[in-house]
Design an enzyme around this catalytic site. Structure first.
Site, PDB file in Angstrom:
ATOM      1  N   ILE A 158       0.816  -1.217   0.000  1.00  0.00           N
ATOM      2  CA  ILE A 158       0.000   0.000   0.000  1.00  0.00           C
ATOM      3  C   ILE A 158       0.848   1.265   0.000  1.00  0.00           C
ATOM      4  CG2 ILE A 158      -2.153  -0.892   0.963  1.00  0.00           C
ATOM      5  CD1 ILE A 158      -1.150  -0.045   3.739  1.00  0.00           C
ATOM      6  N   GLU A 162      10.699   5.024   3.414  1.00  0.00           N
ATOM      7  CA  GLU A 162      12.149   5.203   3.372  1.00  0.00           C
ATOM      8  C   GLU A 162      12.866   3.867   3.515  1.00  0.00           C
ATOM      9  OE1 GLU A 162      15.357   7.521   6.087  1.00  0.00           O
ATOM     10  OE2 GLU A 162      13.263   8.092   6.336  1.00  0.00           O
ATOM     11  N   ASP A 271       9.796  15.815  11.992  1.00  0.00           N
ATOM     12  CA  ASP A 271       9.448  15.623  10.581  1.00  0.00           C
ATOM     13  C   ASP A 271       7.941  15.737  10.403  1.00  0.00           C
ATOM     14  OD1 ASP A 271       9.883  15.173   7.911  1.00  0.00           O
ATOM     15  OD2 ASP A 271      10.232  13.016   8.104  1.00  0.00           O
ATOM     16  N   ARG A 275       2.586  14.765   4.682  1.00  0.00           N
ATOM     17  CA  ARG A 275       2.903  13.412   4.162  1.00  0.00           C
ATOM     18  C   ARG A 275       3.069  12.419   5.308  1.00  0.00           C
ATOM     19  NH1 ARG A 275       7.111  16.684   3.582  1.00  0.00           N
ATOM     20  NH2 ARG A 275       8.810  16.331   5.035  1.00  0.00           N
ATOM     21  N   ASN A 276       3.343  12.909   6.513  1.00  0.00           N
ATOM     22  CA  ASN A 276       3.532  12.038   7.674  1.00  0.00           C
ATOM     23  C   ASN A 276       2.324  12.020   8.610  1.00  0.00           C
ATOM     24  OD1 ASN A 276       6.034  11.135   6.908  1.00  0.00           O
ATOM     25  ND2 ASN A 276       7.099  12.855   7.882  1.00  0.00           N
ATOM     26  N   ASP A 289       5.122   8.200  11.491  1.00  0.00           N
ATOM     27  CA  ASP A 289       6.543   8.361  11.178  1.00  0.00           C
ATOM     28  C   ASP A 289       7.362   9.003  12.277  1.00  0.00           C
ATOM     29  OD1 ASP A 289       7.611   7.193   8.918  1.00  0.00           O
ATOM     30  OD2 ASP A 289       6.357   8.465   7.658  1.00  0.00           O
TER      31      ASP A 289
HETATM   32  P1  AMP Z   1       6.042   5.746   5.512  1.00  0.00           P
HETATM   33  O1  AMP Z   1       7.092   4.722   5.409  1.00  0.00           O
HETATM   34  O2  AMP Z   1       5.488   5.836   6.900  1.00  0.00           O
HETATM   35  O3  AMP Z   1       6.449   7.083   4.954  1.00  0.00           O
HETATM   36  O4  AMP Z   1       4.818   5.240   4.622  1.00  0.00           O
HETATM   37  C1  AMP Z   1       4.808   5.283   3.215  1.00  0.00           C
HETATM   38  C2  AMP Z   1       3.367   5.238   2.731  1.00  0.00           C
HETATM   39  O5  AMP Z   1       2.751   4.008   3.116  1.00  0.00           O
HETATM   40  C3  AMP Z   1       2.477   6.323   3.314  1.00  0.00           C
HETATM   41  O6  AMP Z   1       2.517   7.520   2.579  1.00  0.00           O
HETATM   42  C4  AMP Z   1       1.093   5.694   3.235  1.00  0.00           C
HETATM   43  O7  AMP Z   1       0.544   5.839   1.943  1.00  0.00           O
HETATM   44  C5  AMP Z   1       1.394   4.229   3.489  1.00  0.00           C
HETATM   45  N1  AMP Z   1       1.240   3.907   4.920  1.00  0.00           N
HETATM   46  C6  AMP Z   1       2.171   3.989   5.892  1.00  0.00           C
HETATM   47  N2  AMP Z   1       1.674   3.614   7.075  1.00  0.00           N
HETATM   48  C7  AMP Z   1       0.393   3.299   6.869  1.00  0.00           C
HETATM   49  C8  AMP Z   1      -0.684   2.879   7.722  1.00  0.00           C
HETATM   50  N3  AMP Z   1      -0.505   2.713   9.034  1.00  0.00           N
HETATM   51  N4  AMP Z   1      -1.891   2.644   7.165  1.00  0.00           N
HETATM   52  C9  AMP Z   1      -2.078   2.835   5.838  1.00  0.00           C
HETATM   53  N5  AMP Z   1      -1.129   3.252   4.989  1.00  0.00           N
HETATM   54  C10 AMP Z   1       0.107   3.492   5.491  1.00  0.00           C
END
Ligand code: AMP
Length: 407
Positions: A158, A162, A271, A275-276, A289
């Site tokens: 989904i 990073e 951060d 986006r977070n 994040d």
């Molecule tokens: P991150 O590694 O936290 O930056 O996550 C990258 C992407 O994964 C985010 O922009 C969301 O689209 C998706 N994502 C991260 N955590 C979740 C979550 N708990 N539930 C649904 N989507 C998530």
């Protein structure tokens, strides 16, 4: 004075009384006055010790606090593919394994068995170093955050983070989000994020559910599933025609409440950006994040910072604080009210910092209520001390809500 991190019971510091240079290359040299810093390994079980001493390496050892005899230590030594556990008895202020040779402290005992097996299965060759992943892994087992991989079904990717893919999963019939990492090098950063998350709990923070550490090195962080994805994508895809003022203010308050909680717990996010922030099935915005989240007042490398979101003093002097989070919150408010635009539009990235340092502030996004724009601008005081606290920001936003100043 050298500090050597080894697998010893927590809270113990052994001061070496003698010089010991070792007789073979792989010997652990102790020098008089050396401090063996004992990392946090309180009362680990026999099974955990065996996991820590895997893969087998004859002479690899650790000392743990005995689970059967609290207060006593157990010396665990790997030898010919097996782990032997020797109880270290404490009697009349002396330590002994065989009740023949006695020692003043653990350090002396280890020195003795390092130079001579003296009845043990092998002499002690190498202390198990408890840094990084292994220590963190065990920490999760002990603190009850370890989940069972057999109960987790990974369904679909989904997102990309990073560290690796984010997947939708099913854990015991519940939808969960799973951050997957297969690379050992980034495992530590990944685990650091998870260990911060174990300490924080708030309805507007993405909740950690657990961690899975695979034998072969794979790591998974399991969090609550946020069905509507990141706030920035949510704002961009729905836009002005779908999202009314109530909704924007609700998102702003959701984030502010999470930040007030972090402020109260002395955590700095570092951060904060749309986006977070993630949006749940029922439209609750939650801050995610925590990879960069550190206890307040620590410093960090400024090389990889999101310039447009980071306060000038944090960029310049690495001064991260709740007040630098407040600056980022102002930028996040601007993102919300501009439906996910990238901040400082039409200004080249290299010009952003010099202009901001001279006092430049972004204009209000189109249609942004003046009261909300005032809140944003207060977050962008060059003098961090002049910025409001999150508690004050929450009060201001609530005032706007109750007086319908947002419509
Ligand atoms: P991150 O590694 O936290 O930056 O996550 C990258 C992407 O994964 C985010 O922009 C969301 O689209 C998706 N994502 C991260 N955590 C979740 C979550 N708990 N539930 C649904 N989507 C998530």
């Amino acid at each position: 004075m050298s500090a050597i991190q080894a697998a010893w019971p927590s809270g113990t510091e052994c001061i070496a009384k003698y010089n010991f240079h070792g007789t073979a290359e792989q010997d652990l040299p102790f020098c008089k006055g050396d401090v063996l810093t004992i990392v946090a390994v309180t009362k680990i079980t026999r099974e955990q010790a065996e996991r820590l001493l895997y893969p087998p390496e004859t002479g690899l050892f650790l000392v743990r606090e005995s689970t059967n005899y609290p207060g006593d230590y157990t010396l665990c030594v790997s030898c010919d593919g097996k782990v032997e556990h020797y109880r270290i008895m404490y009697h009349a202020s002396k330590l002994s394994i065989d009740e023949e040779v006695y020692f003043e402290n653990l350090m002396q005992l280890v020195e003795h068995y390092t130079s001579d097996a003296d009845g043990l299965c092998t002499r002690l060759i190498k202390p198990k170093v408890m840094e990084g992943t292994v220590a963190a892994q065990d920490e999760f087992y002990r603190s009850g955050w370890a989940l069972n991989m057999k109960e987790l079904k990974l369904l679909q990717t989904i997102g990309k983070g990073e560290f690796g893919d984010v997947m939708l999963g099913d854990y015991r019939g519940n939808k969960v989000a799973v951050k997957c990492i297969k690379n050992d090098a980034t495992a530590q950063a990944f685990l650091a994020e998870a260990s911060v998350m174990t300490q924080l709990r708030h309805s507007n923070l993405v909740q950690l559910l657990g961690v899975i550490v695979e034998e072969k090195g794979g790591l998974y962080i399991v969090t609550e599933y946020m069905a509507k994805g990141s706030l920035v994508d949510y704002l961009r895809s729905r836009g002005r025609s779908v999202l009314g003022g109530d909704c924007l203010l609700k998102f702003s308050l959701d984030v502010c409440e999470a930040m007030e909680y972090l402020e109260g717990n002395n955590f700095v996010h570092r951060d904060l950006a749309a986006r977070n922030v993630l949006v749940s099935e029922d439209n609750v915005a939650k801050v995610s994040d925590f990879g960069l989240t550190k206890e307040a007042s620590s410093t960090q490398d400024t090389g990889k910072l999101p310039v447009k979101w980071t306060a000038p003093e944090a960029l310049r002097e690495k001064k991260f604080s709740t007040k630098s989070d407040v600056w980022s919150f102002g930028i996040l408010l601007w993102e919300i009210y501009s439906f996910g635009r990238v901040p400082y539009p039409r200004i080249p990235l290299k010009d952003v910092v010099p202009r901001v340092e001279k006092g430049y502030k972004m204009d209000a996004p189109d249609g942004c209520p003046p009261a909300v724009y005032e809140v944003m601008k207060n977050c962008w005081h060059l003098d961090a001390a002049m910025r409001p606290s999150f508690l004050q920001l929450r009060e201001q936003l609530e005032h706007i809500k109750t007086h319908e100043l947002h419509l």
